[in-house]
Scaffold this active site. Structure first.
Site, PDB file in Angstrom:
ATOM      1  N   GLY A  37       0.836  -1.196   0.000  1.00 12.78           N
ATOM      2  CA  GLY A  37       0.000   0.000   0.000  1.00 12.78           C
ATOM      3  C   GLY A  37       0.867   1.240   0.000  1.00 12.78           C
ATOM      4  O   GLY A  37       2.036   1.193   0.401  1.00 12.78           O
ATOM      5  N   GLN A  79       3.126   9.993   1.144  1.00  9.39           N
ATOM      6  CA  GLN A  79       4.398   9.260   1.130  1.00  9.39           C
ATOM      7  C   GLN A  79       5.232   9.585  -0.107  1.00  9.39           C
ATOM      8  O   GLN A  79       6.432   9.322  -0.122  1.00  9.39           O
ATOM      9  CB  GLN A  79       4.155   7.738   1.199  1.00  9.39           C
ATOM     10  CG  GLN A  79       3.585   7.298   2.548  1.00  9.39           C
ATOM     11  CD  GLN A  79       3.402   5.802   2.590  1.00  9.39           C
ATOM     12  OE1 GLN A  79       2.398   5.284   2.103  1.00  9.39           O
ATOM     13  NE2 GLN A  79       4.357   5.084   3.151  1.00  9.39           N
ATOM     14  N   CYS A  92       6.051  -0.068   7.286  1.00  2.38           N
ATOM     15  CA  CYS A  92       5.677   1.075   6.454  1.00  2.38           C
ATOM     16  C   CYS A  92       6.844   1.428   5.545  1.00  2.38           C
ATOM     17  O   CYS A  92       7.988   1.471   6.004  1.00  2.38           O
ATOM     18  CB  CYS A  92       5.323   2.258   7.354  1.00  2.38           C
ATOM     19  SG  CYS A  92       4.859   3.736   6.452  1.00  2.38           S
ATOM     20  N   LEU A  93       6.554   1.696   4.269  1.00  2.00           N
ATOM     21  CA  LEU A  93       7.622   2.058   3.329  1.00  2.00           C
ATOM     22  C   LEU A  93       8.320   3.344   3.767  1.00  2.00           C
ATOM     23  O   LEU A  93       9.465   3.583   3.392  1.00  2.00           O
ATOM     24  CB  LEU A  93       7.048   2.231   1.918  1.00  2.00           C
ATOM     25  CG  LEU A  93       6.533   0.945   1.261  1.00  2.00           C
ATOM     26  CD1 LEU A  93       5.811   1.261  -0.040  1.00  2.00           C
ATOM     27  CD2 LEU A  93       7.663  -0.048   1.017  1.00  2.00           C
ATOM     28  N   HIS A 125      -4.270   1.573   7.730  1.00  6.30           N
ATOM     29  CA  HIS A 125      -2.909   2.128   7.707  1.00  6.30           C
ATOM     30  C   HIS A 125      -2.819   3.276   6.699  1.00  6.30           C
ATOM     31  O   HIS A 125      -2.285   4.347   7.003  1.00  6.30           O
ATOM     32  CB  HIS A 125      -1.930   1.003   7.361  1.00  6.30           C
ATOM     33  CG  HIS A 125      -0.495   1.418   7.271  1.00  6.30           C
ATOM     34  ND1 HIS A 125       0.477   0.949   8.139  1.00  6.30           N
ATOM     35  CD2 HIS A 125       0.151   2.238   6.408  1.00  6.30           C
ATOM     36  CE1 HIS A 125       1.641   1.492   7.798  1.00  6.30           C
ATOM     37  NE2 HIS A 125       1.474   2.265   6.746  1.00  6.30           N
ATOM     38  N   GLU A 126      -3.359   3.048   5.485  1.00  5.20           N
ATOM     39  CA  GLU A 126      -3.229   4.063   4.433  1.00  5.20           C
ATOM     40  C   GLU A 126      -4.095   5.278   4.714  1.00  5.20           C
ATOM     41  O   GLU A 126      -3.676   6.412   4.484  1.00  5.20           O
ATOM     42  CB  GLU A 126      -3.588   3.479   3.062  1.00  5.20           C
ATOM     43  CG  GLU A 126      -2.749   2.286   2.618  1.00  5.20           C
ATOM     44  CD  GLU A 126      -1.250   2.467   2.761  1.00  5.20           C
ATOM     45  OE1 GLU A 126      -0.759   3.606   2.719  1.00  5.20           O
ATOM     46  OE2 GLU A 126      -0.569   1.451   2.937  1.00  5.20           O
ATOM     47  N   HIS A 173      -2.523   7.562   7.071  1.00  5.53           N
ATOM     48  CA  HIS A 173      -1.505   8.422   6.443  1.00  5.53           C
ATOM     49  C   HIS A 173      -2.111   9.747   5.972  1.00  5.53           C
ATOM     50  O   HIS A 173      -1.451  10.788   6.008  1.00  5.53           O
ATOM     51  CB  HIS A 173      -0.900   7.734   5.213  1.00  5.53           C
ATOM     52  CG  HIS A 173       0.318   6.905   5.489  1.00  5.53           C
ATOM     53  ND1 HIS A 173       1.475   7.419   6.033  1.00  5.53           N
ATOM     54  CD2 HIS A 173       0.576   5.588   5.249  1.00  5.53           C
ATOM     55  CE1 HIS A 173       2.383   6.443   6.124  1.00  5.53           C
ATOM     56  NE2 HIS A 173       1.864   5.332   5.670  1.00  5.53           N
TER      57      HIS A 173
HETATM   58 ZN    ZN Z   1       2.778   3.479   5.677  1.00  4.45          ZN
END
Ligand code: ZN
Length: 164
Positions: free
Chosen positions: A46, A51, A88-89, A130-131, A134
Site C-alpha cells: 500500500g 508518502q 511502512c515504506l 494504515h493508508e 496516512h
Molecule cells: Zn505506511
C-alpha cells in the site's frame, strides 16, 4: 509512468493532513499511475499520496489480489480485532505490533469519479486503516504496542511483514 521518491520518517509532510481531491484531472491520474508503480517497485502492499510528497486524499493498495485505487476514502464501518506486525515504506527496516479492526468497509471514488464501496478482512482491512491514517498525518509508529523492532532479513523462512 514513473516512480517517485518515498518520503521517510523525519519528513514532516508525513504529519500533515491531506486535502480531498476535487476534480480528477490528468495530474491526479498521473499521480495514481506513479503511486502504483512506486508501490510495486518497493514491494509494498500500500502507498498513500503524502508518502510521495503530495497532500491529497489518495491511496493505492495491492495485498496480492490486484490494484485498488481509492480517492477520498472514508471508513464507513469497522468491526472485530486483529493484532499483527506492521511495517511502512516510510519507516524502512522497522516493524511493530499494531491492533486494528479485522473487518473494514470503505467508501471512495474511482479514477472515473464513480463512488464505490469495498469491504476488506484481515490484511486488506489493515491496509485500509494504515493508508487512510496516512492521509491524516498518522503513522503506525504512533499506534505501536511495545517497541519498534528491526526487521531481520533473509532466512527466507519467516513470513515477511508487509510494508505499506
Ligand atoms: Zn505506511
Amino acid at each position: 509512468m514513473a516512480t517517485r521518491i518515498i518520503r521517510t520518517y523525519e519528513d514532516e509532510i508525513l504529519r500533515k493532513k491531506c486535502k480531498p481531491v476535487g476534480e480528477i484531472n490528468e495530474r491526479i491520474i498521473t499521480l495514481l499511475d506513479d503511486m502504483a508503480e512506486t508501490m510495486y517497485a518497493a514491494n509494498g502492499v500500500g502507498l498513500a499520496a503524502p508518502q510521495v510528497g503530495t497532500l491529497r486524499r489518495i491511496v493505492v493498495i495491492d495485498v496480492g489480489n490486484g490494484l485498488i485505487e481509492l480517492i477520498n476514502p472514508v471508513i464507513l464501518e469497522s468491526s472485530g480485532i486483529q493484532q499483527a506486525n506492521e511495517g511502512c515504506l516510510s519507516v524502512p527496516g522497522k516493524q511493530g505490533m499494531v491492533t486494528r479492526p479485522d473487518h473494514v468497509r470503505v467508501e471512495a471514488l474511482d479514477r472515473d469519479g464513480e463512488k464505490f464501496i469495498m469491504e476488506g478482512d484481515g490484511l486488506l482491512a489493515r491496509a485500509f486503516c494504515h493508508e487512510i491514517d496516512h492521509l491524516d498525518g498518522i503513522l503506525y509508529t504512533d499506534l505501536v504496542e511495545g517497541e519498534l523492532e528491526d526487521v531481520e532479513f533473509d532466512d527466507g523462512e519467516d513470513e515477511e511483514t508487509p510494508e505499506e
